[in-house]
Design an enzyme around this catalytic site. Structure first.
Site, PDB file in Angstrom:
ATOM      1  N   GLU A   1      72.794  44.120  21.738  1.00  0.00           N
ATOM      2  CA  GLU A   1      73.947  43.429  21.162  1.00  0.00           C
ATOM      3  C   GLU A   1      73.573  42.324  20.177  1.00  0.00           C
ATOM      4  O   GLU A   1      74.416  41.828  19.446  1.00  0.00           O
ATOM      5  CB  GLU A   1      74.816  42.855  22.294  1.00  0.00           C
ATOM      6  CG  GLU A   1      74.201  41.703  23.092  1.00  0.00           C
ATOM      7  CD  GLU A   1      73.212  42.158  24.177  1.00  0.00           C
ATOM      8  OE1 GLU A   1      72.787  43.311  24.147  1.00  0.00           O
ATOM      9  OE2 GLU A   1      72.848  41.327  25.017  1.00  0.00           O
TER      10      GLU A   1
ATOM     11  N   HIS B   1      67.918  43.456  24.185  1.00  0.00           N
ATOM     12  CA  HIS B   1      69.341  43.187  23.954  1.00  0.00           C
ATOM     13  C   HIS B   1      69.846  43.921  22.714  1.00  0.00           C
ATOM     14  O   HIS B   1      69.663  43.457  21.598  1.00  0.00           O
ATOM     15  CB  HIS B   1      69.574  41.675  23.833  1.00  0.00           C
ATOM     16  CG  HIS B   1      69.391  40.975  25.139  1.00  0.00           C
ATOM     17  ND1 HIS B   1      70.403  40.833  26.049  1.00  0.00           N
ATOM     18  CD2 HIS B   1      68.299  40.428  25.703  1.00  0.00           C
ATOM     19  CE1 HIS B   1      69.949  40.211  27.126  1.00  0.00           C
ATOM     20  NE2 HIS B   1      68.675  39.949  26.935  1.00  0.00           N
TER      21      HIS B   1
ATOM     22  N   CYS C   1      68.990  44.526  30.073  1.00  0.00           N
ATOM     23  CA  CYS C   1      68.200  43.421  30.631  1.00  0.00           C
ATOM     24  C   CYS C   1      68.318  43.365  32.160  1.00  0.00           C
ATOM     25  O   CYS C   1      67.848  44.267  32.838  1.00  0.00           O
ATOM     26  CB  CYS C   1      68.594  42.104  29.968  1.00  0.00           C
ATOM     27  SG  CYS C   1      67.334  40.836  30.211  1.00  0.00           S
ATOM     28  N   TYR C   2      68.975  42.351  32.718  1.00  0.00           N
ATOM     29  CA  TYR C   2      69.124  42.328  34.183  1.00  0.00           C
ATOM     30  C   TYR C   2      69.774  43.628  34.654  1.00  0.00           C
ATOM     31  O   TYR C   2      69.395  44.185  35.693  1.00  0.00           O
ATOM     32  CB  TYR C   2      69.982  41.127  34.607  1.00  0.00           C
ATOM     33  CG  TYR C   2      70.193  41.049  36.117  1.00  0.00           C
ATOM     34  CD1 TYR C   2      69.218  40.482  36.934  1.00  0.00           C
ATOM     35  CD2 TYR C   2      71.343  41.569  36.719  1.00  0.00           C
ATOM     36  CE1 TYR C   2      69.384  40.430  38.321  1.00  0.00           C
ATOM     37  CE2 TYR C   2      71.514  41.519  38.095  1.00  0.00           C
ATOM     38  CZ  TYR C   2      70.532  40.949  38.889  1.00  0.00           C
ATOM     39  OH  TYR C   2      70.708  40.897  40.251  1.00  0.00           O
TER      40      TYR C   2
ATOM     41  N   ASP D   1      96.514  31.399  16.529  1.00  0.00           N
ATOM     42  CA  ASP D   1      96.892  32.154  17.726  1.00  0.00           C
ATOM     43  C   ASP D   1      98.397  32.157  17.963  1.00  0.00           C
ATOM     44  O   ASP D   1      98.996  33.201  18.222  1.00  0.00           O
ATOM     45  CB  ASP D   1      96.158  31.615  18.964  1.00  0.00           C
ATOM     46  CG  ASP D   1      94.647  31.643  18.785  1.00  0.00           C
ATOM     47  OD1 ASP D   1      94.187  32.385  17.903  1.00  0.00           O
ATOM     48  OD2 ASP D   1      93.939  30.926  19.510  1.00  0.00           O
TER      49      ASP D   1
ATOM     50  N   LYS E   1      88.961  36.543  18.705  1.00  0.00           N
ATOM     51  CA  LYS E   1      89.525  35.844  17.545  1.00  0.00           C
ATOM     52  C   LYS E   1      89.579  36.721  16.284  1.00  0.00           C
ATOM     53  O   LYS E   1      90.573  36.724  15.568  1.00  0.00           O
ATOM     54  CB  LYS E   1      88.697  34.583  17.258  1.00  0.00           C
ATOM     55  CG  LYS E   1      89.343  33.620  16.316  1.00  0.00           C
ATOM     56  CD  LYS E   1      90.335  32.771  17.063  1.00  0.00           C
ATOM     57  CE  LYS E   1      91.004  31.749  16.188  1.00  0.00           C
ATOM     58  NZ  LYS E   1      91.821  30.836  17.003  1.00  0.00           N
TER      59      LYS E   1
ATOM     60  N   GLY F   1      71.612  38.874  32.950  1.00  0.00           N
ATOM     61  CA  GLY F   1      71.978  37.787  33.845  1.00  0.00           C
ATOM     62  C   GLY F   1      70.744  36.981  34.203  1.00  0.00           C
ATOM     63  O   GLY F   1      69.621  37.436  33.979  1.00  0.00           O
TER      64      GLY F   1
END
Ligand code: XMP
Length: 515
Positions: A175, A173, A86-87, A231, A371, A59
């Site tokens: 990710e 990070h 991180c944060y 969708d 998605k 964040g």
């Protein structure tokens, strides 16, 4: 939030970092279900959610700022594993009595890191590696009972943990793909620390949803608007599996779709899946309203309004229904802010439907999915690749790819040129790496020569972009030979084509669509 009874769930508390959706996707990729919820949900909600693990995201704040986002300390006493990124890692240190300091310079980018081999989090990860950093504050002292498990040149506690309490912090990070073996680290947290089963698969999702929905939809009337997009197509197919003939799908053909698309909707949904499909051929109606209109915004508005009007007539014929299906997906829910209230897609083609349909409840069977998961569900339900891999396509369709007035002739030329472009891109194997590719009819006519005669026709432009989310885009570097083939085929096979240009602008400053 849709219930996923029986599934193990990881709770991701969102502290506002830019990679937060990515964390959720990485967890789901490991076949573990997760939700991204605002950091300030109550402690009771967290308990009720019953997560097998909790992740705090990054964040933009500093933990010692007044009013900085915090977390209820009781979270650390639940016995549920926690991973702070991180944060999130600075927050763990701050809340549990460690120290966070402000560095003079921001550490940003790839960075060499050394991991402790004896940490479960870094099991099977090379001890010296590269990670992705993006921070200014850093943890200078870990809380009592914690030990440091990774360091970098500038970051003394790049990772720390209390393995008894199952609390882990990483400054980098995991990710982001730039963190080598980041996936493995996340995997270790999910499977070794949280003891995940990894049973979140799309075939399980379909089976479970169909079971839940069957009960809910039994004897009820359900209505769905099919636009031809991914969708709504997948939502309809899923509901159909549960509701069968109780589902009615309405497909308004506004005459502004690409070549073969309207036919495909009928063939896939009507003939193959044997859905109750009402196709309304409203081509004449749309074209006559568009006659003489050149201004892009006006075209968009007319198409949006007309669509609602056409749909309203059909909805009146159908009468009251219990459920109206919406193809809302997870990023729409997250972007709406709190992840709790239903959002009606801003896509203007379906956005106005609730006002003209007499329904009791909106049903959004895909609101928990990203998605790529929606696509997998579509495949699972037997939808062809041409439907589930379809490129994004604007609601106003080809009308905003024809500059100036929309006419039948221009539509035909555009459809034919666009079809050739799509065919050649697929043949060259580029269809997976290019985000969107299409043809445009410009409002400039130029002189050409064909045989012995002079021609004077609108220039056709080709647009192809790479992108991850359509917010920014780069023009695709299609090999010259492929462009050459496309150009010569369009000139030879399409009526009223005498000049082809390729758009080499990125977004920004240009947009993806021309209007
Ligand atoms: P732009 O042209 O703004 O487009 O760079 C970004 C993405 O949005 C799509 N697009 C639309 N989608 N209704 C839609 O559903 C619309 O009116 C619309 N206009 C643009 C565009 O194709 C691209 O993917």
């Amino acid at each position: 939030m849709q219930k996923n009874k029986g599934h193990q769930k990881v709770l991701i508390l969102d502290f506002g970092g830019q990679y937060n959706q990515l964390i959720a996707r990485r967890v789901r990729e490991q076949k573990v279900y997760c939700d991204l919820l605002p950091y300030d949900i109550s402690f009771e909600k967290i308990k009720e959610y019953a997560p097998i693990g909790i992740i705090f995201t990054g964040g933009p704040n500093s933990v010692y700022e007044e009013g900085a986002p915090r977390v209820d300390e009781r979270v650390f006493e639940l016995g549920v594993p926690v991973l702070g990124i991180c944060y999130g890692c600075q927050l763990i240190a701050h809340e549990l009595g460690g120290k966070v300091m402000h560095a003079d310079t921001r550490e940003y980018g790839k960075c060499e890191i050394e991991y402790s081999k004896d940490s479960l989090l870094f099991k099977d990860v090379s001890s010296r590696n590269v990670c992705w950093m993006s921070h200014t504050d850093y943890v200078s002292e870990v809380p009592a009972g914690f030990r440091i498990t990774a360091t970098t040149k500038t970051c003394p506690a790049a990772a720390f943990e209390n393995s008894d309490k199952k609390i882990y912090g990483v400054q980098f990070h995991t990710e982001v793909h730039h963190t080598a073996e980041g996936e493995k680290i996340l995997h270790n947290f999910l499977f070794d620390v949280c003891k995940a089963d990894g049973d979140w698969t799309m075939s399980n999702f379909v089976a479970q949803q169909v079971e839940n929905l069957r009960e809910k939809l039994e004897g009820k009337k359900v209505l769905c608007a099919l636009s031809g997009g991914v969708d709504s197509a997948v939502a309809a197919a899923l509901i159909h599996r549960a509701a069968g003939d109780n589902l009615t799908c309405v497909f308004v053909d506004h005459g502004l779709l690409r070549k073969g698309e309207a036919e495909e909707v009928v063939s896939v949904f009507g003939e193959k899946l044997k859905m109750n499909l009402i196709k309304i051929d409203a081509k004449e109606r749309f074209l006559s309203r568009l006659a003489g209109v050149s201004e892009p915004e006006k075209k968009r508005k007319i198409i949006g309004e007309e669509f609602i009007k056409v749909f309203e007539v059909e909805a009146k014929k159908i009468g009251a229904v219990d459920f109206l299906v919406q193809g809302t997906i997870y990023p729409d829910v997250i972007e709406s802010g709190k992840g709790v209230s239903a959002v009606i897609k801003s896509h203007h083609n379906v956005g106005g439907l609730p006002s003209v349909v007499d329904f009791k409840e909106i049903i959004e069977p895909l609101r928990d999915l990203f998605k790529d998961e929606v696509r997998k569900v579509g495949t699972e339900l037997g939808l062809p690749d041409t439907v589930v891999r379809r490129q994004p396509f604007p609601g106003p369709g080809l009308a905003i790819r024809i500059m100036g007035e929309v006419t039948e002739q221009k539509l035909k030329t555009l459809r034919d040129a666009d079809f050739i472009l799509r065919e050649e891109i697929a043949k060259a194997g580029l269809d997976k790496e290019i985000w969107q590719y299409f043809a445009v009819i410009t409002s400039t006519s130029t002189v050409g020569v064909m045989g012995d005669s002079r021609t004077y026709e609108p220039v056709i432009a080709l647009r192809a972009v790479t992108s991850v989310d359509a917010m920014t885009a780069d023009w695709a570097k299609i090999p010259y030979e492929v462009l050459e083939k496309i150009s010569s085929r369009i000139i030879n096979e399409v009526d009223h084509a005498n000049r082809i240009v390729y758009d080499i602008t990125s977004k920004p400053p240009a947009t993806i669509e021309w209007e």
